[in-house]
Design a protein around this motif. Structure first.
Motif, PDB file in Angstrom:
ATOM      1  N   TYR A 167     -33.245  37.590  50.431  1.00  7.84           N
ATOM      2  CA  TYR A 167     -34.514  36.854  50.554  1.00  7.84           C
ATOM      3  C   TYR A 167     -35.595  37.426  49.639  1.00  7.84           C
ATOM      4  O   TYR A 167     -36.424  36.664  49.113  1.00  7.84           O
ATOM      5  CB  TYR A 167     -34.971  36.832  52.012  1.00  7.84           C
ATOM      6  N   ARG A 168     -35.583  38.717  49.435  1.00  9.82           N
ATOM      7  CA  ARG A 168     -36.560  39.294  48.499  1.00  9.82           C
ATOM      8  C   ARG A 168     -36.283  38.798  47.082  1.00  9.82           C
ATOM      9  O   ARG A 168     -37.223  38.545  46.324  1.00  9.82           O
ATOM     10  CB  ARG A 168     -36.511  40.815  48.585  1.00  9.82           C
ATOM     11  N   GLU A 169     -35.019  38.649  46.733  1.00 10.27           N
ATOM     12  CA  GLU A 169     -34.684  38.088  45.424  1.00 10.27           C
ATOM     13  C   GLU A 169     -35.168  36.645  45.288  1.00 10.27           C
ATOM     14  O   GLU A 169     -35.466  36.184  44.191  1.00 10.27           O
ATOM     15  CB  GLU A 169     -33.165  38.144  45.203  1.00 10.27           C
ATOM     16  N   ALA A 179     -21.955  18.604  58.401  1.00  8.46           N
ATOM     17  CA  ALA A 179     -21.554  18.982  59.756  1.00  8.46           C
ATOM     18  C   ALA A 179     -22.719  18.850  60.733  1.00  8.46           C
ATOM     19  O   ALA A 179     -22.559  18.334  61.843  1.00  8.46           O
ATOM     20  CB  ALA A 179     -21.031  20.425  59.761  1.00  8.46           C
ATOM     21  N   VAL A 180     -23.893  19.331  60.332  1.00  6.61           N
ATOM     22  CA  VAL A 180     -25.112  19.231  61.143  1.00  6.61           C
ATOM     23  C   VAL A 180     -26.225  18.741  60.222  1.00  6.61           C
ATOM     24  O   VAL A 180     -26.683  19.478  59.346  1.00  6.61           O
ATOM     25  CB  VAL A 180     -25.498  20.583  61.781  1.00  6.61           C
ATOM     26  N   ARG A 181     -26.639  17.513  60.402  1.00  9.90           N
ATOM     27  CA  ARG A 181     -27.534  16.855  59.450  1.00  9.90           C
ATOM     28  C   ARG A 181     -28.821  17.627  59.185  1.00  9.90           C
ATOM     29  O   ARG A 181     -29.312  17.666  58.044  1.00  9.90           O
ATOM     30  CB  ARG A 181     -27.858  15.448  59.941  1.00  9.90           C
ATOM     31  N   ASP A 182     -29.396  18.243  60.219  1.00 10.07           N
ATOM     32  CA  ASP A 182     -30.685  18.920  60.054  1.00 10.07           C
ATOM     33  C   ASP A 182     -30.634  20.095  59.088  1.00 10.07           C
ATOM     34  O   ASP A 182     -31.678  20.572  58.629  1.00 10.07           O
ATOM     35  CB  ASP A 182     -31.210  19.398  61.413  1.00 10.07           C
ATOM     36  N   ILE A 183     -29.444  20.586  58.739  1.00 16.16           N
ATOM     37  CA  ILE A 183     -29.348  21.701  57.798  1.00 16.16           C
ATOM     38  C   ILE A 183     -29.792  21.293  56.400  1.00 16.16           C
ATOM     39  O   ILE A 183     -30.124  22.142  55.565  1.00 16.16           O
ATOM     40  CB  ILE A 183     -27.924  22.295  57.806  1.00 16.16           C
ATOM     41  N   GLU A 184     -29.849  20.002  56.123  1.00 13.29           N
ATOM     42  CA  GLU A 184     -30.329  19.570  54.812  1.00 13.29           C
ATOM     43  C   GLU A 184     -31.770  20.011  54.582  1.00 13.29           C
ATOM     44  O   GLU A 184     -32.225  20.093  53.442  1.00 13.29           O
ATOM     45  CB  GLU A 184     -30.207  18.056  54.670  1.00 13.29           C
ATOM     46  N   HIS A 185     -32.489  20.329  55.647  1.00  9.44           N
ATOM     47  CA  HIS A 185     -33.888  20.763  55.534  1.00  9.44           C
ATOM     48  C   HIS A 185     -34.024  22.293  55.530  1.00  9.44           C
ATOM     49  O   HIS A 185     -35.143  22.807  55.464  1.00  9.44           O
ATOM     50  CB  HIS A 185     -34.706  20.198  56.693  1.00  9.44           C
ATOM     51  N   MET A 186     -32.911  23.027  55.618  1.00 11.43           N
ATOM     52  CA  MET A 186     -32.953  24.491  55.683  1.00 11.43           C
ATOM     53  C   MET A 186     -33.571  25.073  54.410  1.00 11.43           C
ATOM     54  O   MET A 186     -33.206  24.694  53.303  1.00 11.43           O
ATOM     55  CB  MET A 186     -31.536  25.030  55.870  1.00 11.43           C
ATOM     56  N   LYS A 187     -34.508  26.009  54.587  1.00 10.57           N
ATOM     57  CA  LYS A 187     -35.171  26.674  53.467  1.00 10.57           C
ATOM     58  C   LYS A 187     -35.107  28.183  53.681  1.00 10.57           C
ATOM     59  O   LYS A 187     -35.071  28.654  54.831  1.00 10.57           O
ATOM     60  CB  LYS A 187     -36.632  26.235  53.366  1.00 10.57           C
ATOM     61  N   PRO A 188     -35.109  28.972  52.600  1.00 12.69           N
ATOM     62  CA  PRO A 188     -35.061  30.430  52.762  1.00 12.69           C
ATOM     63  C   PRO A 188     -36.161  30.977  53.674  1.00 12.69           C
ATOM     64  O   PRO A 188     -35.918  31.890  54.473  1.00 12.69           O
ATOM     65  CB  PRO A 188     -35.226  30.951  51.325  1.00 12.69           C
ATOM     66  N   THR A 192     -23.536  38.489  50.518  1.00 11.39           N
ATOM     67  CA  THR A 192     -22.662  37.383  50.100  1.00 11.39           C
ATOM     68  C   THR A 192     -22.654  36.265  51.131  1.00 11.39           C
ATOM     69  O   THR A 192     -22.710  35.074  50.781  1.00 11.39           O
ATOM     70  CB  THR A 192     -21.232  37.903  49.878  1.00 11.39           C
ATOM     71  N   LEU A 193     -22.585  36.613  52.415  1.00 12.76           N
ATOM     72  CA  LEU A 193     -22.573  35.609  53.476  1.00 12.76           C
ATOM     73  C   LEU A 193     -23.871  34.799  53.494  1.00 12.76           C
ATOM     74  O   LEU A 193     -23.859  33.590  53.741  1.00 12.76           O
ATOM     75  CB  LEU A 193     -22.353  36.282  54.830  1.00 12.76           C
ATOM     76  N   THR A 194     -24.981  35.471  53.248  1.00 15.48           N
ATOM     77  CA  THR A 194     -26.278  34.788  53.203  1.00 15.48           C
ATOM     78  C   THR A 194     -26.345  33.843  52.002  1.00 15.48           C
ATOM     79  O   THR A 194     -26.724  32.669  52.126  1.00 15.48           O
ATOM     80  CB  THR A 194     -27.420  35.814  53.128  1.00 15.48           C
ATOM     81  N   LYS A 195     -25.958  34.360  50.862  1.00 15.01           N
ATOM     82  CA  LYS A 195     -25.946  33.562  49.630  1.00 15.01           C
ATOM     83  C   LYS A 195     -25.041  32.340  49.795  1.00 15.01           C
ATOM     84  O   LYS A 195     -25.395  31.224  49.406  1.00 15.01           O
ATOM     85  CB  LYS A 195     -25.462  34.455  48.486  1.00 15.01           C
ATOM     86  N   ALA A 205     -30.135  39.228  62.251  1.00 13.59           N
ATOM     87  CA  ALA A 205     -30.076  37.854  61.752  1.00 13.59           C
ATOM     88  C   ALA A 205     -29.873  37.880  60.241  1.00 13.59           C
ATOM     89  O   ALA A 205     -30.284  38.822  59.564  1.00 13.59           O
ATOM     90  CB  ALA A 205     -31.354  37.113  62.096  1.00 13.59           C
ATOM     91  N   PHE A 206     -29.230  36.811  59.708  1.00 11.46           N
ATOM     92  CA  PHE A 206     -29.110  36.758  58.246  1.00 11.46           C
ATOM     93  C   PHE A 206     -29.268  35.358  57.664  1.00 11.46           C
ATOM     94  O   PHE A 206     -29.532  35.220  56.473  1.00 11.46           O
ATOM     95  CB  PHE A 206     -27.798  37.399  57.771  1.00 11.46           C
ATOM     96  N   LEU A 207     -29.118  34.301  58.464  1.00 14.29           N
ATOM     97  CA  LEU A 207     -29.201  32.962  57.891  1.00 14.29           C
ATOM     98  C   LEU A 207     -29.855  32.005  58.876  1.00 14.29           C
ATOM     99  O   LEU A 207     -29.395  31.888  60.021  1.00 14.29           O
ATOM    100  CB  LEU A 207     -27.785  32.466  57.550  1.00 14.29           C
ATOM    101  N   PRO A 208     -30.924  31.293  58.465  1.00 13.33           N
ATOM    102  CA  PRO A 208     -31.494  30.266  59.338  1.00 13.33           C
ATOM    103  C   PRO A 208     -30.591  29.041  59.282  1.00 13.33           C
ATOM    104  O   PRO A 208     -29.951  28.775  58.267  1.00 13.33           O
ATOM    105  CB  PRO A 208     -32.852  29.978  58.702  1.00 13.33           C
ATOM    106  N   LEU A 209     -30.531  28.291  60.356  1.00 14.39           N
ATOM    107  CA  LEU A 209     -29.621  27.154  60.390  1.00 14.39           C
ATOM    108  C   LEU A 209     -30.354  25.842  60.621  1.00 14.39           C
ATOM    109  O   LEU A 209     -30.689  25.130  59.690  1.00 14.39           O
ATOM    110  CB  LEU A 209     -28.547  27.374  61.459  1.00 14.39           C
TER     111      LEU A 209
END
Length: 324
Positions: free
Chosen positions: A307-309, A280-289, A265-268, A109-113
Motif C-alpha cells: 500500500y505504501r508503494e 464472483a462478488v459484484r461489489d468488488i468492482e468498486h474495491m480500492k487500495p 504477493t497475495l495483496t498484489k 489484515a491484507f486485502l479489502p474486499l
C-alpha cells in the motif's frame, strides 16, 4: 587453447550444479471461506485459481468453513493460513471484547474486499414486511458460529424481537425450508447479489425487510463495528427500491507468522485479479487500495509495503508492533 578448455569445463560444471539444484518447492496455503454457495466460498475459489495460475511458487486451497469467527479462530490456531472475515469479527476478536474470551492479537489484515449486508428476507406472498412482524414467527439464520447467526441473535436482542424459533442452518437449507413453508423469515450476512438469494428468486418472488431509521440508530448505538448500508434498487429482481440494512466491510486476513514477501504477493494478486473477483462478488468492482483503511486490526508487513508503494498513508493504528 588451455584457456578455452578451462572456460568450457567451468561452464559444464556450472551447468551440472544448476541441473542438480532441486526445483523450488511450492508454498501450500489453506484459505478459510464459508459454506458452499456463500460469497466467501465463491470468492475464495476465484482468488485461489488466479494465484495458482499466475504464481507457480504458491498453491492456495479453499477450505469450506463457518465464516468470519471460525476463520479467525482457525487462523490463530495455525489450522489455516488465510481467511475472509468481517471487520466486525476481526475488531471484536482482536480486542477480545463482547463474547470473545481471549484476544487474537496475531491476526493481520491484507486485502479489502467488499461490504456485506445483513439481508433479512421473506417470500413476497408472506405478511412479514417489517422487523416487528418477525415477533412470534419461525426465523432461520446462518450456521452455528457464522456471522449470520451471531448478527441475527445480536439484532434480535437489541430490538427486543423474540421469534417462536430460530434455526441455525446453511443458506442452502434455509432457502429450501422457505420454499417448503417451514420457516417464515431468513437472515444471512453476505455480499450482494447473494447466490442463494438469486437461486430462491428463480422460483419465488422475495421481499427484503428494511430497518427503519429508529431501528438502525438503536442498533448502531450498541454495535460500534457495524455500520448503516443500503442494498440498492435492482440488486435482485424483487428489489424495486433501496433497502436500508446493517453493513459490514470484509477483509482478507492472515497471521503475522506468514512471510512479508508472500503477503505482498497475495495483496498484489488481489488487485490484479479484481475483474475476475468481481465476477464472483459484484461489489468488488468498486474495491480500492484505500479501502484497507477500513480495517479494524493492524495490517501485515507485506501489505503495508504494497500500500505504501501505491501511495497510501498507513495510520499508526494499523501498523503492528513488528512493523514499527
Amino acid at each position: 587453447m588451455k584457456t578455452f578448455l578451462t572456460c568450457c569445463l567451468a561452464a559444464l560444471l556450472g551447468f551440472g550444479l544448476l541441473a542438480a539444484r532441486p526445483a523450488q518447492a511450492k508454498q501450500h496455503l489453506l484459505l478459510g471461506s464459508s459454506i458452499v454457495g456463500g460469497s466467501y466460498y465463491v470468492l475464495g475459489g476465484t482468488y485461489a485459481k488466479y494465484i495458482n495460475d499466475t504464481y507457480p511458487d504458491l498453491d492456495v486451497s479453499v477450505e469450506v468453513g463457518g465464516g468470519p469467527y471460525s476463520n479467525i479462530t482457525l487462523l490463530s490456531n495455525g489450522e489455516i493460513d488465510l481467511g475472509f472475515a468481517t471487520t466486525w469479527a476481526t475488531g471484536e476478536m482482536y480486542d477480545g471484547i463482547n463474547d470473545q474470551k481471549k484476544k487474537h492479537e496475531d491476526i493481520r489484515a491484507f486485502l479489502p474486499l467488499f461490504p456485506s449486508y445483513l439481508q433479512i428476507y421473506s417470500l413476497a406472498e408472506s405478511p412479514i414486511k417489517s422487523m416487528g412482524d418477525i415477533q412470534g414467527k419461525i426465523a432461520s439464520s446462518g450456521a452455528a458460529g457464522s456471522s449470520g447467526r451471531i448478527a441475527t441473535q445480536t439484532l434480535f436482542d437489541i430490538l427486543g424481537i423474540k421469534p417462536a424459533k430460530l434455526n441455525s442452518v446453511p443458506t442452502g437449507t434455509q432457502i429450501n425450508n422457505m420454499r417448503d413453508k417451514l420457516i417464515d423469515v431468513g437472515l444471512s450476512v453476505t455480499g450482494v447479489p447473494a447466490p442463494f438469494m438469486m437461486e430462491l428468486e428463480a422460483s419465488h418472488a422475495v421481499h427484503l425487510i428494511p430497518l427503519t431509521k429508529k431501528e438502525m440508530d438503536t442498533v448502531l448505538a450498541k454495535q460500534p463495528y457495524w455500520s448503516a448500508g443500503v442494498i440498492k434498487k435492482g440488486t435482485y429482481k424483487s428489489t424495486t427500491e433501496d433497502v436500508d440494512a446493517v453493513a459490514f466491510w470484509n477483509v482478507a486476513i492472515t497471521s503475522k507468522r506468514l512471510s512479508e514477501d508472500t503477503v505482498y504477493t497475495l495483496t498484489k494478486a488481489g488487485f490484479e485479479a479484481q475483474a475476475q473477483l468481481a465476477n464472483a462478488v459484484r461489489d468488488i468492482e468498486h474495491m480500492k487500495p484505500e479501502d484497507i483503511l477500513k480495517s479494524t486490526i493492524p495490517l501485515h508487513k507485506g501489505a503495508i509495503r504494497y500500500y505504501r508503494e501505491r501511495g497510501i498513508q498507513i495510520p499508526d493504528r494499523l501498523i503492528p508492533p513488528e512493523a514499527k
